[in-house]
Design a protein around this motif. Structure first.
Motif: not given
Length: 817
Positions: A466-478
């Motif tokens: 499995m991956p050693h690192s993970g990142v999630q991004l969330g982009l908002d309307r503002q």
């Protein structure tokens, strides 16, 4: 302190101008920390919170005959008391060393081993109750040193390992050493000792546990490895992992000392479960010394063969580690004292024999540079002796025999970019080395040393794909962006790195980004802040997530602008057509367009390092996606009357690949120099000379560490030769710059007064003893004479790449009469 940036290239961005990466932005958490608003673990206060204390053993090695907790339980204000029988399941950071208990079950193994825990309404009551607990011990003989551990099999500190009180033995052989030594014009054999020392973070360990009415557990802790703490809690408490939440609070310094799962973290969780109330524990400074997990004391013997120009023909290296009472990272530490000897200079044939012993002292583990400062100290001094013996300039000798870039070492470590040559050239020029080496008046001298370090380990602690690192991004309307990642900022600036990388890709300001880290309920798995892995591994995961988000935005904006996707540029919070810059939209408008087209915008990124080319047992320790390199020259003043060594200044060059933020990089380099200065001259974990193995100086009053008064001037050179494996070409800086400092100082002492101190710390007493020996016509050296005789296992023989090997252990051929 003077600093200088010697940049080369643009970090692998195909000529595009970087807007964020490489610029000296402030840290994203800097103002909160300066204003005192950052909440560390000890700052957390919850309603109805209790306070915990651990009763620690005053015996170094003993059987627990009985524990009477009745008086403690009867004390008003005490709500719970637990002992080892309440938490019988063992744990440990490595799967091969599950040898620790939250509270000792039947035996204590060092002074400070915890035997009971108390939860009370306030800290004073918990302290009083702790002292009412009565423990009856049956003393056992103690093992106080590496030599004793090797010689004495009984009593065994643990019932596992490689026999007696030996935790681990390693014997690896790469190539034909006999042939290598036969080709040598000079063969040297030297013995060195590196004393153990501790991390000394400003913040002590602290943890707060809360068990809610839904039977779910939350732990806030000052830890570098929330993922592994989470794993240990699930095992020891026998809870569903999904019902456990670990939040790593900002660390007030880690340096490796908060990388293990600790007994106090488990204890407060159990106490919270029993009482139904939040429970906090904050260790005293003395307790932090007993938790330790710091630098292993290592006794080393190095036999090296060289040609007349200093080219290495063979290296035979032994390391014997004093591991203390528990396994911790010790198996990995043992391998690390041998693995990286080959990635700095060309070593065509190599043998490594390593041993880690159990002793009745606080357990050792990873400290900045994990397992590599000790052998680097030995090898760099030995090379200085060789240069002296062959009448060579030690800087030129090193420069001539560096490991080639993009090569495979004898022990199957893949070297990529290699900027050590430029590091050496910069510090030689900047320090005026050629006018100082062997030319300064008696009492003043210069010394040089080099080093390398990993940018994250090639394998996870628990092996998987499995991956050693993970990142999630969330982009908002503002126009805001949320970055979620499991890595924890321990002061090195990893939160800022996440923000800078994402901001660069999306063309926004780093302070438009909200960074959410190290919460096992909210963030994807990251293996932790250790092994200098975060910038490269987490940075690559962030880069991938940001590029995926940028792709979605590009599709939507290109459709709106009726422009080719390849023409779009992201910069200054805008997305625009590079051929017609006034045609564009704001970043917030781009998000709206993308959300309209695709739905809620969220992307993920992950990183798994490349597979190691080595297939032999033990090949998993040492491989890295990239190696950083450092070179240092120290200028020292040695008083021959007192033996006092004063380091006036250090010139240091560090191969960073690409600075994500040069200001933060320089801070890390100079922090490494500061720590190296302490290890070289004064820091040591030492014990009183008796069988009780009592720590001599478990306090900041007596444990010597440099202050601003002892800190030297530093001149820093950043060598930027982008590495294709790093985000924007970046490599590590958190640990590598420490490594050359200690041997550079030792070599400067020799240049100043002509004596060798082949161990750290280099105290005035040792310098004086060496000077007195020299005055009597002796060698003029202070250090160990030899290593104890060890019965080593049959070596694992591996053909080197130059011999046509494939990275696997050579098949053994049975000979029948």
């Amino acid at each position: 302190m003077g600093t200088s940036n010697n940049g080369h290239g643009n970090g692998g961005t195909n000529g595009k101008e970087l807007k964020v990466v490489g610029k000296p932005f402030r840290k994203v958490d800097a103002r909160a920390k300066c204003a005192g608003q950052t909440k560390f673990a000890d700052d957390i206060v919850l309603p109805r919170m209790l306070f915990a204390k651990l009763l620690r053993s005053h015996e170094p090695h003993a059987i627990i005959k009985s524990i009477d907790t009745s008086k403690a339980r009867a004390l008003p204000g005490v709500l719970a008391v637990i002992t080892g029988k309440d938490l019988p399941i063992p744990y440990g950071i490595l799967p091969v060393s599950q040898d620790e208990h939250t509270l000792c079950l039947d035996r204590v193994r060092f002074i400070g081993d915890p035997v009971a825990a108390v939860a009370a309404v306030d800290e004073d009551t918990a302290f009083d109750a702790m002292n009412l607990i009565e423990v009856e011990y049956e003393k056992l003989n103690t093992i106080t040193s590496i030599e004793e551990a090797v010689m004495i099999d009984e009593p065994r500190i643990h019932e596992y390992g490689d026999g007696g009180n030996v935790h681990k033995k390693v014997h690896l052989e790469f190539g034909d050493l006999d042939k290598g030594f036969a080709e040598a014009d000079l063969i040297r054999e030297d013995v060195f000792f590196y004393e153990g020392n501790t991390h000394l973070p400003m913040e002590q360990h602290a943890a707060v546990a809360h068990y809610d009415p839904d039977n779910k557990l939350t732990l806030w802790s000052s830890t570098q490895t929330p993922h592994y703490v989470h794993r240990a809690l699930a095992k020891v408490l026998e809870m569903r992992p999904a019902h456990i939440r670990v939040i790593a609070t900002p660390n007030g310094g880690g340096f490796g000392g908060k990388s293990d799962p600790f007994n106090h973290e488990v204890a407060v969780c159990k106490l919270a479960m029993l009482t139904g109330r939040p429970v906090k524990i904050t260790l005293t400074r003395e307790e932090v010394f007993y938790c330790h997990r710091g630098r292993h004391p290592v006794l080393m013997k190095s036999r090296i063969g060289v040609k007349k120009d200093g080219a290495i023909t063979a290296l035979d290296f032994q390391s014997l580690l004093d591991g203390g009472a528990y396994g911790s990272y010790g198996v990995a530490s043992t391998f690390y004292t041998g693995a990286l000897q080959t990635v700095t200079y060309d070593v065509p044939r190599y043998r490594f024999r390593g041993l880690r012993a159990f002793t009745n002292k606080p357990p050792c583990g990873p400290k900045r540079g994990h397992g590599t400062p000790q052998p680097r100290f030995a090898l760099e001094i030995q090379l200085d002796k060789i240069a002296d013996q062959l009448n060579l300039d030690p800087a030129e000798m090193r420069l001539k025999h560096l490991v080639p870039p993009n090569s495979l070492t004898a022990n199957y470590l893949r070297v990529g970019s290699m900027g050590l040559g430029k590091c050496i050239e910069k510090i030689v020029e900047g320090s005026d080395w050629k006018q100082k080496y062997r030319k300064l008046p008696f009492g003043k001298g210069v010394g040089i040393a080099c080093s390398s370090y990993i940018c994250g380990a090639g394998l996870p602690i628990y092996w998987n794909n499995m991956p050693h690192s993970g990142v999630q991004l969330g982009l908002d309307r503002q126009g805001g962006v949320r970055v979620q990642c499991g890595s924890i900022d321990i002061g090195q600036g990893s939160d800022s790195v996440l923000a800078y990388v994402v901001a660069e890709v999306l063309g926004i300001d780093p302070f438009d980004i909200r960074v959410v880290t190290a919460d096992t309920d909210l963030t994807p798995v990251d293996l932790g802040s250790y092994s200098s892995r975060v910038t490269l591994m987490t940075g690559n995961a962030a880069l991938q997530a940001a590029e995926r988000a940028r792709e979605l935005l590009s599709i939507a904006v290109a459709e709106k602008l009726k422009a080719p996707i390849e023409n779009l540029s992201f910069a200054d919070r805008r997305v625009f057509d590079v051929e017609n810059p006034e045609m564009g939209v704001t970043f917030a408008e781009a998000v709206v367009l993308a959300e309209t087209k695709f739905g809620t915008i969220g992307t993920v990124g992950s990183y798994t390092p490349p597979a190691s080319p080595g297939k032999f047992k033990g090949a998993g320790v040492g491989p890295s996606p990239a190696y950083s390199y450092s070179a240092a020259i120290a200028e020292a003043d040695v008083d021959p009357e007192t033996g006092i060594v004063t380091v006036e200044r250090i010139w240091i060059g560090h191969d960073i690949g690409q600075s994500i933020n040069p200001m933060l990089v320089m801070g890390q380099v100079e922090g490494g120099v500061y720590m190296g200065l302490g290890e070289a001259l004064m820091e040591e974990m030492i014990y009183r000379a008796n069988r009780n193995v009592v720590h001599k100086f478990p306090s900041l009053l007596e444990y010597k560490s440099p202050t601003t008064m002892e800190m030297c001037d530093v001149k820093t050179y950043l060598i930027e030769d982008a590495d294709p494996n790093g985000p924007f070409g970046a490599k590590e800086v958190g640990q590598g710059p420490l490594l050359p400092v200690m041997p550079a100082i030792a070599n400067a002492v020799y240049d100043a007064v002509g004596v060798r101190v082949d161990e750290v710390p280099i105290t005035p007493e040792k310098v004086l003893m060496a000077l007195r020996d020299k005055a009597k016509g002796k060698e003029g050296r202070f250090g160990p004479k030899d290593v104890p005789a060890v019965e080593w296992p049959t070596p694992m023989k591996v053909q080197t790449p130059a011999e046509g090997g494939d990275g696997r252990e050579m098949p053994r051929v049975a000979i029948h009469s």
